[in-house]
Design an enzyme around this catalytic site. Structure first.
Site: not given
Ligand code: GAR
Length: 199
Positions: A16, A69, A97, A113, A147-149, A178
């Site tokens: 998180g 699911r 999802l 991502h 579609g993922v990502d 990010e």
């Molecule tokens: C982050 O790097 C996010 O971009 C990635 O998971 C990590 C979560 O970190 N998400 C993906 O790869 C989605 N395809 P966080 O829980 O510390 O925010």
């Protein structure tokens, strides 16, 4: 109260740190969005502590308790609808999802991502970037579509790939970006600068 701010529900599965970046940004009354609720599909997600520290309500919907699911997605859909979000922000939400869920939240759901999409979708994008030998990687905030990502890009930030980088070193460098990019992308949605491209 902060009437008029964009109502954002955040979905998490783990640490998180992106959620924390959004909560920190929203702590400024001038921020154009607020985090109204956090949902986690894992009871042990570290990010739940960030929600608690910020005084934001959080709900765990443990996917392991659902037979399918579809059943999990329906429960998440109901719980999300109850908080009336303008935007659903996936912040390290690691569940695929159903198309029905994605269609229901089309134009409202966004994801972050850790690659420059459309490159390196799916798992271990930093490892994929190193294996491909690119000199630049980064992160992307995009609208969620089936579609993922996949889905239209809202904003991206570039990060250099350095000689001798490990997967962890690159991931950490991308994560810094990010945490800047996600609040900026939500502010763009709040202002109308970013819109889901209909049709
Ligand atoms: C982050 O790097 C996010 O971009 C990635 O998971 C990590 C979560 O970190 N998400 C993906 O790869 C989605 N395809 P966080 O829980 O510390 O925010």
């Amino acid at each position: 109260m902060s009437a008029g701010r964009l109502r954002v529900a955040a979905l998490i599965s783990g640490r998180g740190s992106n959620l924390k970046a959004l909560l920190d940004a929203a702590a400024d009354p001038a921020c154009p969005f607020e985090i109204v609720h956090v949902f986690s599909n894992r009871p042990d997600a570290g990010g739940l502590a960030h929600a608690a520290a910020a005084g934001v309500p959080a709900t765990v919907i443990d996917h392991k308790l659902f037979a399918s699911r579809e059943a999990f997605d329906m429960a998440l859909d109901d719980a999300l609808a109850a908080v009336r979000p303008d935007v659903v922000a996936f912040a390290g939400f690691m569940r695929i999802l159903t198309n029905a869920f994605v269609e229901r939240w089309r134009g409202k759901a966004v994801n972050i991502h850790p690659s420059l999409l459309p490159l390196f979708k799916g798992l271990h994008p930093q490892r994929q970037a190193l294996a491909a030998g690119v000199a630049v990687s980064g992160c992307t905030v995009h609208w969620v579509t089936p579609g993922v990502d996949e889905g239209p890009v809202i904003a991206r930030a570039e990060v250099p790939v350095l000689h001798g980088d490990t997967e962890d070193a690159l991931a950490a460098r991308i994560l810094v970006e990010e945490h800047r990019l996600y609040p900026r992308a939500l502010a763009m949605i709040a202002s109308g600068a970013a819109r889901f491209p209909e049709g």
